[in-house]
Design an enzyme around this catalytic site. Structure first.
Site, short mmCIF file in Angstrom:
data_model
loop_
_atom_site.label_atom_id
_atom_site.label_comp_id
_atom_site.label_asym_id
_atom_site.label_seq_id
_atom_site.Cartn_x
_atom_site.Cartn_y
_atom_site.Cartn_z
N TRP A 166 -12.23 13.04 -6.02
CA TRP A 166 -12.25 12.57 -4.09
C TRP A 166 -11.28 13.12 -3.80
O TRP A 166 -10.59 14.34 -3.66
CB TRP A 166 -10.52 11.41 -5.33
CG TRP A 166 -9.77 10.42 -3.43
CD1 TRP A 166 -9.71 9.71 -3.56
CD2 TRP A 166 -9.22 11.33 -2.93
NE1 TRP A 166 -9.32 9.57 -1.98
CE2 TRP A 166 -8.80 10.04 -1.91
CE3 TRP A 166 -8.33 12.48 -2.50
CZ2 TRP A 166 -7.33 10.90 -0.76
CZ3 TRP A 166 -7.04 12.80 -1.88
CH2 TRP A 166 -7.02 11.16 -0.43
N ASP A 199 -6.38 -2.31 4.82
CA ASP A 199 -6.17 -3.37 3.40
C ASP A 199 -4.48 -3.48 4.43
O ASP A 199 -3.93 -3.54 4.95
CB ASP A 199 -5.50 -1.97 3.05
CG ASP A 199 -5.21 -2.70 1.84
OD1 ASP A 199 -4.77 -3.58 1.57
OD2 ASP A 199 -5.11 -1.34 0.71
N ARG A 210 -3.96 2.85 -9.35
CA ARG A 210 -3.48 2.54 -8.18
C ARG A 210 -2.68 0.99 -8.04
O ARG A 210 -2.89 0.10 -7.07
CB ARG A 210 -4.83 2.14 -6.95
CG ARG A 210 -3.99 2.08 -5.66
CD ARG A 210 -4.85 2.34 -3.76
NE ARG A 210 -4.62 2.34 -2.78
CZ ARG A 210 -4.68 1.91 -2.04
NH1 ARG A 210 -5.64 0.90 -1.34
NH2 ARG A 210 -4.21 2.21 -1.23
N LYS A 253 -15.09 -4.40 6.11
CA LYS A 253 -15.47 -2.41 5.03
C LYS A 253 -15.46 -3.30 3.51
O LYS A 253 -14.05 -3.72 3.57
CB LYS A 253 -14.23 -2.20 5.45
CG LYS A 253 -13.72 -0.64 4.53
CD LYS A 253 -12.64 -0.06 5.14
CE LYS A 253 -12.89 0.66 4.73
NZ LYS A 253 -11.99 1.50 5.04
N TRP A 254 -16.06 -3.04 2.80
CA TRP A 254 -15.48 -3.67 1.15
C TRP A 254 -15.36 -2.62 0.29
O TRP A 254 -16.17 -1.28 0.01
CB TRP A 254 -17.42 -4.26 0.66
CG TRP A 254 -17.18 -4.57 -0.29
CD1 TRP A 254 -16.60 -4.07 -1.83
CD2 TRP A 254 -18.35 -5.76 -1.39
NE1 TRP A 254 -17.60 -4.61 -2.46
CE2 TRP A 254 -18.21 -5.87 -2.45
CE3 TRP A 254 -18.77 -6.66 -0.43
CZ2 TRP A 254 -18.62 -6.97 -3.33
CZ3 TRP A 254 -19.10 -7.61 -1.47
CH2 TRP A 254 -19.00 -7.26 -2.62
N ASP A 255 -14.11 -2.68 0.23
CA ASP A 255 -13.39 -1.34 -0.61
C ASP A 255 -13.75 -1.55 -1.90
O ASP A 255 -13.73 -2.64 -2.35
CB ASP A 255 -12.35 -1.41 -0.32
CG ASP A 255 -11.28 -0.08 -0.12
OD1 ASP A 255 -11.84 0.89 -1.08
OD2 ASP A 255 -10.98 0.77 0.42
N MET A 256 -13.36 -0.81 -2.69
CA MET A 256 -13.16 -0.67 -4.41
C MET A 256 -12.78 0.52 -4.72
O MET A 256 -13.28 1.67 -4.79
CB MET A 256 -14.70 -0.75 -5.28
CG MET A 256 -15.00 -0.53 -6.35
SD MET A 256 -14.82 1.01 -7.00
CE MET A 256 -15.01 0.22 -8.94
N CYS A 292 -17.45 1.37 0.50
CA CYS A 292 -16.13 2.32 0.31
C CYS A 292 -15.54 1.48 -0.92
O CYS A 292 -15.83 1.75 -1.71
CB CYS A 292 -14.96 1.72 0.94
SG CYS A 292 -13.73 3.01 1.15
N ASP A 303 -12.19 9.09 2.08
CA ASP A 303 -11.32 8.84 2.60
C ASP A 303 -9.91 10.97 3.07
O ASP A 303 -9.63 10.79 3.75
CB ASP A 303 -9.86 8.91 1.02
CG ASP A 303 -9.92 7.98 1.38
OD1 ASP A 303 -10.58 7.04 2.03
OD2 ASP A 303 -9.56 6.91 0.43
C1 GLA Z 1 -9.31 3.39 0.33
C2 GLA Z 1 -9.85 3.12 1.66
C3 GLA Z 1 -9.50 3.70 2.48
C4 GLA Z 1 -7.97 2.67 2.98
C5 GLA Z 1 -7.49 2.13 1.61
C6 GLA Z 1 -6.10 1.23 2.02
O1 GLA Z 1 -8.30 4.37 0.33
O2 GLA Z 1 -10.82 4.22 1.24
O3 GLA Z 1 -10.41 3.97 4.16
O4 GLA Z 1 -8.85 1.21 3.35
O5 GLA Z 1 -8.80 2.08 0.45
O6 GLA Z 1 -5.85 0.76 0.57
#
Ligand code: GLA
Length: 752
Positions: A202, A370, A446, A479-482, A529, A551
């Site tokens: 990370w 978020d 998390r 923005k699709w996060d994981m 993402c 990040d």
């Molecule tokens: C991840 C993404 C960030 C942001 C946070 C929000 O870490 O990489 O860019 O969107 O989540 O919780």
């Protein structure tokens, strides 16, 4: 290059795929097995290459044929199997109804197709016109067990690559278990390669690591349920003396986003077997009679003209024939994301204030990250409840998007569709929708848990929630996060003997949701993402043409991350933003111009509240945005060259050149300032040798009084030395550490 051709020998045993620059040749042996004869520089089609099959007596060799010394161990295989004279790691292994794991796949027929068939449910490179490519499908049968295996190879006119996949079909009357189905098996005649991998963690993804291939096994992979920050599913093998501008190299990329393995096994005869595919550990797929299993696609790229050329091959293929949709060829909007500006601490008014200032500076898209939904005021609650929080957003996402649009900007929104907090309405309603093993305490990451995307009803429910938001509000970006790796990978919906299918079925569920959304909202730009770049892989590019690269938004850290990323991925896919100082990840103070000079070799956005900047900084931002708007087509879609590596020294440099070679931009970055340095110059690449170019620095100052010729800039180089104390002579400001410059090159119009 010529149109792709597949030559077949008169006895129908040799198949030669070529585009005039690159050849891939396979041969059917007398026992029906497919042998690999060649992959590399194009050779003339010959009727007979059997002399390349070296068979001679060796002690300790096992031989399947009573009358010859032929051994599979010493033969380059297209799809190696274990247990009958080949002792290397197999490309395919199946447990048959009698418990044996021996397979004997023999070529029974073949097809040649114009173009390239799609892979149902999976990402894959494609053609726009069937003349661009030709596909050879080799159909092999294991008669004892009524199994069919289809090995598919596509050769392209415009890209020196072979796309390869494997399909398995059970025509028998009893179930079998596929224990490994690799997408690619490539047996090379030697091992004189340096293995380049893109690894990290990370915040420091895709750092280049080199090692010389040695006897034994070397590999990268992931068992984290996503391709991961740790290892990227791309490996390059280069010859020892290959560098950016010359020499032979081949690249292997897996078009997949889940558990993977890319492995090189060098045997003690110094031959190399490359395997690429779903990681066999933790994988087992049951095939009932009549069922089939389709592997993901692997791509092998080849060049004899250096690593920049290999990367350009990947960029062309992934940018134009893997990424899809209306955004594929469009310069990307300049966005302002509120995450690093506010984290969870915002409401409608504060967001509109951030967006208002962004608009004033020329930003085109405001992205709400978020925290906008459910009870999500921190990362402990609300994930999974995709309904706007009325306390923060009294008019919902629709109301906010109306105000943002009223400012003259587009609006985008963050989702993390695959995840749930236990403190959420979704989890309370469906506690069995997460991946977990009954009777065991599952791990959180998390504070969140992983929804079981192997189940259609789970994907359906998330799709419905997302559509509700998207139908209501006017959004142009997602923005699709994981944000966690997958543990406790057990599905309530699968029987015991199918549990090892869960991880792959999960990824198929992710792809399914993406596909449904992009079909329903074709205008929306998706950015993938995963806690930054934890799923920056070729598979994702099929759905989301850009990805948040890391990040870590510090510009100096980003030099390494973006440089490593550029080996396989086009600049249009690299999500890169200017963020505040001191930087939130490394607390470094990088000057604003350098932050922008790094971000513009990507999608260029802002990850801060521009209200916090001083007036002269805002003027700089306005200028950066003006510059980006003028030059983003060139920056994102030009031909990219790496010039000087952050992995090797204090100076990083790269450049893009327009297709017609009339324009170029060079990015030059010096990490630490030293006194009284030697003079320095950088040799540029890709210019037209016979054209003259004006060279300006980004402040539009002329750099040199005369316009140099392209050959001079490429061979004698561009002088980048400063004065003695580190200042740039044409600037009115002096910078110390973390300085950078852009050089803008324009071809002088030839006199009429
Ligand atoms: C991840 C993404 C960030 C942001 C946070 C929000 O870490 O990489 O860019 O969107 O989540 O919780």
């Amino acid at each position: 290059m010529m149109n792709p051709q597949i030559y077949i020998s008169a006895d129908e045993t040799t198949f030669h795929l070529t585009n005039g620059e690159f050849s891939y040749i396979l041969h059917c042996l007398p026992d029906g097995h497919l042998m690999h004869l060649w992959s590399g520089k194009a050779v003339r089609p010959e009727a007979d290459y059997t002399c390349f099959h070296e068979v001679f007596p060796r002690p300790m060799t096992s031989c399947p044929d009573a009358d010859s010394w032929y051994s599979r161990e010493h033969t380059a295989q297209e799809c190696g199997t274990f247990g009958s004279s080949d002792f290397r790691t197999p490309a395919i292994e199946i447990t048959h109804p009698d418990g044996s794991t021996l397979s004997d796949f023999q070529l029974t027929s073949w097809n040649i197709l114009d173009g390239k068939p799609a892979l149902p449910g999976l990402p894959a490179v494609y053609c726009e016109d069937s003349s661009e490519a030709k596909t050879l499908e080799c159909i092999l049968t294991d008669q004892k067990n009524s199994l069919e295996m289809v090995l598919s190879y596509t050769i392209f006119r415009d890209h020196n690559v072979i796309a390869r996949n494997t399909r398995l079909i059970n025509h028998g009357d009893a179930p079998v278990y596929a224990d490994t189905v690799q997408s690619l098996c490539l047996d090379l005649p030697d091992s004189d390669y340096v293995w380049m991998q893109f690894s990290g963690a990370w915040g420091r993804e895709r750092h280049l690591r080199n090692r010389t291939l040695e006897q034994g096994i070397q590999s990268v992979g992931s068992r984290r349920g996503h391709s991961s920050h740790n290892h990227n599913p791309v490996v390059i093998l280069r010859r020892e003396h290959t560098d950016e501008v010359q020499g032979e190299a081949l690249g292997i990329a897996l078009v997949y986003s889940g558990n993977f393995l890319i492995q090189a096994e060098v045997d003690t005869y110094d031959k190399t077997r490359i395997l690429a595919g779903i990681h066999p550990d933790g994988f087992r797929w049951k095939l009932e009679p009549g069922e089939q299993f389709q592997s993901p696609e692997a791509v092998m790229a080849w060049t004899d003209q250096g690593l920049n050329r290999l990367s350009q091959t990947f960029h062309g293929l992934f940018g134009r024939r893997l990424a899809r949709g209306c955004w594929r060829d469009r310069p990307r909007p300049i966005l302002n994301n509120n995450w690093e500006a506010t984290m969870f601490d915002f409401d409608e008014e504060s967001l509109v204030k951030i967006a208002g200032k962004a608009k004033e500076c020329g930003v085109e898209l405001f992205v709400l990250d978020d925290g906008w939904f459910g009870a999500r005021r921190n990362d402990k609650a609300g994930l999974g409840d995709w309904v706007a929080n009325p306390e923060l957003l009294p008019n919902g996402i629709a109301g906010l998007s109306k105000r943002i649009r009223g400012l003259g900007m587009e609006m985008g929104l963050w989702f993390e569709p695959e995840m749930v907090n236990k403190d959420s309405n979704l989890y309370r309603a469906h506690p069995d929708w997460i991946l977990e093993v009954p009777g065991r305490t599952g791990c959180h990451g998390r504070n969140q848990f992983v929804l079981d995307f192997s189940r259609k009803e789970v994907v359906d429910a998330v799709y419905d929630m997302m559509c509700h938001v998207l139908d209501d509000a006017d959004l142009s970006y997602i923005k699709w996060d994981m944000n966690r790796s997958i543990t406790d990978c057990w599905s309530h919906a699968l029987p015991a003997d199918r549990q090892k299918e869960t991880a792959h079925r999960y990824i198929l569920g992710v792809y399914d949701l993406y596909e449904r959304l992009i079909q329903r909202y074709p205008q929306i730009l998706f950015e993938s993402c995963a806690s930054g770049g934890g799923r920056f892989d070729p598979g994702m590019l099929y759905y989301a043409p850009q990805a948040w690269c890391s990040d870590d938004s510090d510009a100096v850290e980003r030099l390494s991350i973006q440089y490593g990323t550029s080996y396989a991925y086009p600049l249009s896919s690299i999500g890169a933003h200017v963020s505040e100082v001191p930087n939130q990840q490394v607390y470094r103070n990088v000057p604003l111009h350098t932050r922008a000079n790094v971000a513009c070799f990507g999608t260029h956005g802002y990850e801060l509240d521009l209200n916090s900047l001083a007036p002269e900084e805002l003027e700089q931002v306005r200028e950066q945005i003006r510059f980006m708007k003028d030059n983003r087509r060139l920056l994102q879609f030009g031909t990219f060259y790496r010039l000087s590596s952050p992995f090797e020294g204090n100076v990083t440099a790269w450049m893009v050149v327009s297709e017609d070679q009339t324009e170029a931009i060079v990015g030059w970055y010096r990490t630490l300032s030293h006194v009284n340095q030697p003079t320095s110059r950088i040799r540029l690449q890709g210019l037209h040798p016979d054209r003259q170019y004006t060279v300006m620095t980004e402040g539009r100052h002329p750099y040199r009084t005369h316009a140099p010729w392209g050959d001079e800039l490429m061979h004698m180089g561009l002088i980048t030395s400063d004065g003695l104390s580190g200042q740039v002579e044409t600037r009115d400001k002096y910078y110390g550490d973390f300085d950078s410059r852009l050089y803008l090159l324009r071809a002088v119009t030839p006199a009429a």
